[in-house]
Design a protein around this motif. Structure first.
Motif, PDB file in Angstrom:
ATOM      1  N   TYR A 142       0.832  -1.071   0.021  1.00  0.00           N
ATOM      2  CA  TYR A 142       0.062   0.048  -0.056  1.00  0.00           C
ATOM      3  C   TYR A 142       0.835   1.182  -0.059  1.00  0.00           C
ATOM      4  O   TYR A 142       1.779   1.383   0.867  1.00  0.00           O
ATOM      5  CB  TYR A 142      -0.902   0.051   1.099  1.00  0.00           C
ATOM      6  N   GLY A 143       0.627   2.064  -1.016  1.00  0.00           N
ATOM      7  CA  GLY A 143       1.390   3.242  -1.182  1.00  0.00           C
ATOM      8  C   GLY A 143       2.466   3.220  -2.146  1.00  0.00           C
ATOM      9  O   GLY A 143       2.987   4.159  -2.756  1.00  0.00           O
ATOM     10  N   SER A 144       2.305   2.111  -2.922  1.00  0.00           N
ATOM     11  CA  SER A 144       3.547   1.930  -3.829  1.00  0.00           C
ATOM     12  C   SER A 144       3.085   2.774  -5.349  1.00  0.00           C
ATOM     13  O   SER A 144       4.031   3.271  -6.048  1.00  0.00           O
ATOM     14  CB  SER A 144       3.513   0.484  -4.376  1.00  0.00           C
ATOM     15  N   LEU A 145       1.819   2.892  -5.476  1.00  0.00           N
ATOM     16  CA  LEU A 145       1.491   3.729  -6.631  1.00  0.00           C
ATOM     17  C   LEU A 145       1.937   5.287  -6.643  1.00  0.00           C
ATOM     18  O   LEU A 145       2.414   5.657  -7.564  1.00  0.00           O
ATOM     19  CB  LEU A 145      -0.069   3.609  -7.126  1.00  0.00           C
ATOM     20  N   SER A 146       1.396   5.641  -5.385  1.00  0.00           N
ATOM     21  CA  SER A 146       1.652   7.247  -5.392  1.00  0.00           C
ATOM     22  C   SER A 146       3.177   7.378  -4.548  1.00  0.00           C
ATOM     23  O   SER A 146       3.568   8.682  -4.232  1.00  0.00           O
ATOM     24  CB  SER A 146       0.521   7.829  -4.459  1.00  0.00           C
ATOM     25  N   ARG A 223      -4.665   9.725  -8.639  1.00  0.00           N
ATOM     26  CA  ARG A 223      -3.789   8.753  -8.272  1.00  0.00           C
ATOM     27  C   ARG A 223      -3.536   8.401  -6.789  1.00  0.00           C
ATOM     28  O   ARG A 223      -3.432   7.282  -6.393  1.00  0.00           O
ATOM     29  CB  ARG A 223      -2.224   9.330  -8.721  1.00  0.00           C
ATOM     30  N   PHE A 224      -3.993   9.433  -5.912  1.00  0.00           N
ATOM     31  CA  PHE A 224      -4.141   9.310  -4.502  1.00  0.00           C
ATOM     32  C   PHE A 224      -5.188   9.780  -3.868  1.00  0.00           C
ATOM     33  O   PHE A 224      -5.225  11.256  -4.356  1.00  0.00           O
ATOM     34  CB  PHE A 224      -2.691   9.323  -3.550  1.00  0.00           C
ATOM     35  N   PRO A 225      -6.294   9.297  -3.231  1.00  0.00           N
ATOM     36  CA  PRO A 225      -6.313   7.913  -2.796  1.00  0.00           C
ATOM     37  C   PRO A 225      -6.861   6.970  -3.760  1.00  0.00           C
ATOM     38  O   PRO A 225      -6.674   5.864  -3.585  1.00  0.00           O
ATOM     39  CB  PRO A 225      -7.036   8.219  -1.431  1.00  0.00           C
ATOM     40  N   HIS A 227      -6.856   5.833  -7.049  1.00  0.00           N
ATOM     41  CA  HIS A 227      -6.044   4.824  -7.697  1.00  0.00           C
ATOM     42  C   HIS A 227      -5.299   4.020  -6.708  1.00  0.00           C
ATOM     43  O   HIS A 227      -5.096   2.820  -6.998  1.00  0.00           O
ATOM     44  CB  HIS A 227      -5.318   5.174  -8.962  1.00  0.00           C
ATOM     45  N   GLU A 228      -4.787   4.418  -5.943  1.00  0.00           N
ATOM     46  CA  GLU A 228      -3.864   3.737  -4.790  1.00  0.00           C
ATOM     47  C   GLU A 228      -4.672   2.816  -4.070  1.00  0.00           C
ATOM     48  O   GLU A 228      -4.615   1.466  -4.172  1.00  0.00           O
ATOM     49  CB  GLU A 228      -3.344   4.771  -3.853  1.00  0.00           C
ATOM     50  N   ASN A 229      -6.005   3.341  -3.968  1.00  0.00           N
ATOM     51  CA  ASN A 229      -6.892   2.184  -3.314  1.00  0.00           C
ATOM     52  C   ASN A 229      -7.561   1.338  -4.016  1.00  0.00           C
ATOM     53  O   ASN A 229      -7.669   0.004  -3.596  1.00  0.00           O
ATOM     54  CB  ASN A 229      -8.183   3.140  -2.676  1.00  0.00           C
ATOM     55  N   GLN A 231      -5.860  -0.122  -6.810  1.00  0.00           N
ATOM     56  CA  GLN A 231      -4.753  -1.172  -6.911  1.00  0.00           C
ATOM     57  C   GLN A 231      -4.724  -2.139  -5.894  1.00  0.00           C
ATOM     58  O   GLN A 231      -4.568  -3.090  -5.964  1.00  0.00           O
ATOM     59  CB  GLN A 231      -3.396  -0.476  -7.187  1.00  0.00           C
TER      60      GLN A 231
END
Length: 456
Positions: A142-146, A223-225, A227-229, A231
């Motif tokens: 969790y957090g890798s995309l952003s 992107r956040f939150p 798309h992060e969520n 993914q």
């Protein structure tokens, strides 16, 4: 790294659509133009492209605005959805292959929530609210995309900590509350309620594009939150989800992001009454998709002038008519630019370089080189969705096709030419002045009258 699709020859794209609470503005529609150009480029490059873009038609803001307007929430949502479709069409965007609504996929969302609970990544709130949350601590990525560390994440000021293990846990399912419309809830294993926003896109992309697809995108603010969520919950459920991510930057006004909340949005239907829709599309497509655009009437006037230069060249070469597109007609500089992360600024520059060369060729009576430039320009305009002779650029206001409009103008010009031939210059001038009053400019040349539409 060059783009490599999951299935050779096929590209699957999912991008988050509008939350249909109010009329779409230029900030919303930029994303549609960006992904439309991407789709056209991939198609021109020989890929079979499938595009799915959802509609979020259920949330608190929708029913709050509907209540203020004296409407049912689903009536407002549908009304705004139709406005979105009109905005698509006005700017020449191809419709998605499918455009699912969130409210049509409640079953899939409940199934995905159950799966996450069973896999230990979600839990039912212990307070009896019927809420279900994703446990962000249960997913190490969790957090890798952003590119954030979970301990550095700041909880949103309006986040409800009730029933959560961690304040950053997010809702998969929201139990219904007494003050919410009774039609805005569905039965579930945890009581009546509705889905959380992030859950919607995971469930719909899974249904229509499968467990793994090529490209997921949307605005930079997603992107956040969001798309992060998306993914996190999708991969925690055991699915590969998106291979590539694309995020377009904002359209700003006075340095602020164009948004509904700030009240500074410029509604698409209003802008396209003031400026040619093709000019609005060029204005949104020409900057690189990851660069911010500052809105100003001056910029749209400049885009209008650019189109007039393009169209003047096409008219000079008598290029009107259906286009038989061939990829080989695209200049190498254009191809290189588009392959380099959809480099539209350089690609548009190639168009104007080709026009300059084409004009020089026509001036020198080099018809062969001029004809080549015409083919190249129309091929590039086709990829960018800006070819003025494409049927998509029908006169939307009048509901007429370009062929009908062109034919009527040519008929009137024929009458004017006959008046000039019999030396009835008063009648000839009346026809010219009337066309001018309608925005049709006439230029008399040794080869006959040429006309163009002025939007000033």
């Amino acid at each position: 790294m060059p783009f490599i699709p999951l299935v050779p020859g096929q590209v699957s794209i999912y991008h988050c659509g509008l939350t249909v609470q109010s009329s779409p503005h230029l900030g919303h529609i930029r994303k549609e133009v960006v992904f439309d150009v991407l789709r056209r480029w991939l198609t021109a490059s020989g890929y079979r492209v499938k595009v799915v873009a959802n509609v979020t038609d259920i949330n608190e803001k929708i029913w709050q605005k509907a209540e203020q307007a004296g409407m049912a929430w689903y009536e407002l949502a549908y009304q705004v959805e139709l406005e979105l479709h009109r905005a698509y069409a006005a700017l020449g965007c191809l419709p998605p292959n499918y455009e699912p609504r969130a409210t049509g996929h409640i079953t899939e969302m409940i199934e995905l929530t159950v799966r996450l609970i069973e896999r230990g990544h979600a839990y039912v709130a212990p307070d009896g609210s019927g809420d279900v949350y994703f446990d962000v601590r249960s997913w190490p990525e969790y957090g890798s995309l952003s590119h954030q560390d979970i301990d550095d994440m700041v909880t949103a000021e309006d986040a409800d900590p009730r029933g959560k293990h961690d304040p950053r846990d997010f809702a998969l399912w929201k139990g219904s509350k007494p003050d919410e419309p009774p039609t805005a809830s569905w039965p579930s294993p945890w009581g009546r309620g509705r889905p959380g926003w992030h859950l919607e896109c995971s469930a719909m992309s899974l249904k229509y594009l499968g467990e793994r697809f090529d490209i997921h995108g949307g605005g930079m603010d997603l992107r956040f939150p969001h798309h992060e969520n998306e993914q996190a919950q999708s991969r925690a459920a055991g699915y590969g989800f998106a291979k590539y991510w694309m995020h377009n930057a904002f359209v700003t006004m006075a340095g602020e992001k164009m948004s509904k909340s700030l009240g500074n949005g410029t509604i698409v239907t209003e802008v396209t009454r003031q400026y040619p829709p093709r000019a609005v599309r060029l204005y949104l497509a020409q900057p690189h998709y990851r660069s911010t655009i500052e809105y100003s009437p001056t910029s749209l006037a400049e885009a209008t002038a650019q189109l007039e230069r393009i169209d003047s060249f096409l008219e000079r070469g008598e290029a009107a008519g259906p286009l038989d597109f061939h990829f080989d007609d695209l200049p190498q500089g254009f191809v290189t630019a588009m392959d380099d992360d959809l480099g539209t600024p350089s690609a548009v520059a190639v168009i104007f370089d080709t026009i300059k060369a084409g004009n020089k060729a026509f001036d020198a009576a080099d018809e062969q080189s001029g004809a080549l430039a015409l083919r190249q320009v129309r091929a590039m305009l086709h990829v960018l969705g800006l070819d003025p002779y494409d049927p998509q650029w029908a006169d939307q206001a009048a509901g007429t096709t370009p062929e009908v409009t062109n034919g009527l103008i040519e008929l009137v010009l024929s009458e004017r030419e006959q008046a000039r031939a019999r030396r009835d210059f008063a009648a000839s001038d009346r026809i010219r002045d009337h066309l001018n009053s309608l925005g049709v400019r006439i230029e008399d040349t040794p080869r006959g009258a040429r006309w163009s539409v002025s939007h000033s």
